[in-house]
Design a protein around this motif. Sequence first.
Motif, mmCIF file in Angstrom:
data_model
loop_
_atom_site.group_PDB
_atom_site.id
_atom_site.type_symbol
_atom_site.label_atom_id
_atom_site.label_comp_id
_atom_site.label_asym_id
_atom_site.label_seq_id
_atom_site.Cartn_x
_atom_site.Cartn_y
_atom_site.Cartn_z
ATOM 1 N N HIS A 34 118.775 97.107 -1.017
ATOM 2 C CA HIS A 34 119.762 97.146 0.203
ATOM 3 C C HIS A 34 120.618 98.376 0.237
ATOM 4 O O HIS A 34 120.910 98.798 1.344
ATOM 5 N N ASP A 35 121.166 98.677 -0.825
ATOM 6 C CA ASP A 35 122.166 99.861 -0.898
ATOM 7 C C ASP A 35 121.234 101.011 -0.781
ATOM 8 O O ASP A 35 121.592 102.098 0.302
ATOM 9 N N ALA A 74 120.496 101.208 3.205
ATOM 10 C CA ALA A 74 121.691 101.496 3.783
ATOM 11 C C ALA A 74 121.891 102.961 3.748
ATOM 12 O O ALA A 74 122.418 103.343 4.745
ATOM 13 N N SER A 83 122.071 105.678 7.046
ATOM 14 C CA SER A 83 123.398 106.287 7.311
ATOM 15 C C SER A 83 122.645 107.669 7.507
ATOM 16 O O SER A 83 123.073 108.552 8.172
ATOM 17 N N THR A 112 112.432 104.206 4.536
ATOM 18 C CA THR A 112 113.419 103.119 4.891
ATOM 19 C C THR A 112 112.485 101.940 4.935
ATOM 20 O O THR A 112 112.627 100.777 4.493
#
Length: 438
Positions: A245-246, A249, A253, A287
Amino acid sequence: MSERAGASAPGLSDAPTQPGRGAKEGVDFGAARASEPPNTAVPRWASVLPLGRHARRSLRADALLAAAAVAIELVLVATGPADMRERGWAVAIASSVVCAVPIAMRRVAPWAAVVLTTAALVIGAVVTVQPVTVVVAIVVLTYSTAAHFPLRGAVLALAAMWLPVLVVNALTPDASKPEDMSTGYIMFLNGLLGMVCFFIGRTVHARRASTQALEERARAAEENQRALAEQAVAEERRRIARELHDMVAHHVSVMGVLATGARRVLGRDPDAADEALSTIEDTSRATLREMRRLLDVLRTEAEPAAEMAPQPGLAGIESLVEQVREAGLPVSLRVDGSPGSLAPGVALTIYRIVQEALTNALKHAGAATAQVRLSFGVYWLIVEIFDTGRGPAPGSDYVGHGLVGMRERVALYGGTLRTGPRPGGGFRVYAKIPMEQS
């Protein structure tokens, strides 16, 4: 019981102990409880039918033991003193067979076997016919009841069989007793024999109970170890999911920053904008791969495979209403405002709320009508579904899985959900979700 009977018993005291028999076969003791543990209380009633497979196997084995006792009795009669044959072979065989029947019944009908043995002992004392088989039956049943019964039942069976033995010893005339054998000495020998058989049976009972307890403890430890292993796997999956998840994210970004930079330099530096867009393309693919790995980590073996069809949204609500209308529930749809650029997740949430509410109305509302209202404002969107049916039963506070699922979906996007009966009758579902501001 005469001294002849008491003297011949020690050689037969270990008759019920057969090689290869463990605690598992003790389960067969009692016809109606063939599958219970060895230390389970055996019912006081004696029921022979119906017999299970294990009970039939036990009956066959005990019948062979009874036949062996009869054979030993006949050998003793044939080779013993002449007074043992004075009543004839017919009486000897009949009395031996009758006294051997309780041996065959010791596990399929234990209490009946105890009663028959005691009756055979008393009748034999009255008619002065005491075959060796009755001694074998008393010894075998003392062991069996002590090994399989709880303590109270074992003591009752011991008293039911051995108290009559001591009474018979006390009432037997001195002329019928061996020389140099007093009544007290004979009673002591028979009492000692009964206690030895009883304590041997209790020792076997304790060993079986201990084995069963160890098996239960091992089973519980195995289940606990399995649960700890599953918990460890779940914790590891959550840790990996947090890391993915990190990472996702971070990639998102980066794509947002690169897209902003590309848009700003697109007019004066096309090459830099093209390089930024190429980086966004590569990052988006990475991603997507990480998102797939994240879903693979979170998916359990019990979950079905993901559906490949696209998820429904606002465009499917009108067709959903039409399907419910064709199913027999008159439904009207009212839309106020424009949804604008609504997030796909929010659109799916609205669709699922309408779907669940109309499904419940179709199932429980009865002869009624329903209405769906969608209101899109600047800051909030409102979804309201109500019907004119009979509503929930008075005093019913049951919350189904569908309502719980709606509440979770709405809470995911920071909204609120209210469900319940309407003042004028029927049921109402009201959801309020904030509009995302750019």
